[in-house]
Write a protein that holds these residues in place. Structure first.
Motif, mmCIF file in Angstrom:
data_model
loop_
_atom_site.group_PDB
_atom_site.id
_atom_site.type_symbol
_atom_site.label_atom_id
_atom_site.label_comp_id
_atom_site.label_asym_id
_atom_site.label_seq_id
_atom_site.Cartn_x
_atom_site.Cartn_y
_atom_site.Cartn_z
ATOM 1 N N GLN A 169 0.829 -1.204 0.000
ATOM 2 C CA GLN A 169 0.000 0.000 0.000
ATOM 3 C C GLN A 169 0.866 1.257 0.000
ATOM 4 O OE1 GLN A 169 -2.558 -0.711 3.356
ATOM 5 N NE2 GLN A 169 -3.921 -2.017 2.189
ATOM 6 N N GLU A 172 3.925 1.601 -1.253
ATOM 7 C CA GLU A 172 4.496 1.775 -2.597
ATOM 8 C C GLU A 172 3.446 2.227 -3.605
ATOM 9 O OE1 GLU A 172 8.274 -1.079 -3.117
ATOM 10 O OE2 GLU A 172 6.351 -2.137 -3.106
ATOM 11 N N THR A 173 2.241 1.689 -3.495
ATOM 12 C CA THR A 173 1.163 2.088 -4.401
ATOM 13 C C THR A 173 0.779 3.546 -4.188
ATOM 14 O OG1 THR A 173 0.342 -0.179 -4.464
ATOM 15 C CG2 THR A 173 -1.202 1.560 -5.134
#
Length: 94
Positions: free
Chosen positions: A18, A20-21
């Protein structure tokens, strides 16, 4: 979401994915001049987005993903616990 991804991959892997996203989405939004606001669940358990150190949890979000504002929702099981008693509700509404 926090709960489903934590069940599938484990809390650490889900949180990292999450993070990195959110970094990637923030980069795309900045490139295209889009005002991005993330929506976070604020549950009772860590697996549902809750955290006893809420302020530190907010500060731990990926760089450029908060920018002064983000939205949270109180998970259903926490509504009565936090707001069902007048003096506790007063402390919860900060």
């Amino acid at each position: 979401g926090y709960s489903d991804s934590a069940k599938d991959a484990g809390r650490l892997a889900a949180s990292w994915a999450q993070y990195e996203t959110q970094e990637a989405l923030a980069s795309v939004a900045k490139k295209h001049n889009v005002n991005l606001v993330f929506f976070h669940g604020k549950g009772g358990t860590v697996g549902r987005g809750g955290n006893p150190a809420t302020f530190k949890a907010i500060l731990s979000h990926a760089p450029d993903t908060i920018n002064g504002k983000f939205r949270v929702t109180e998970q259903g099981e926490m509504i009565f616990q936090n707001f069902g008693h007048p003096n506790r509700a007063d402390r919860s509404l900060d």
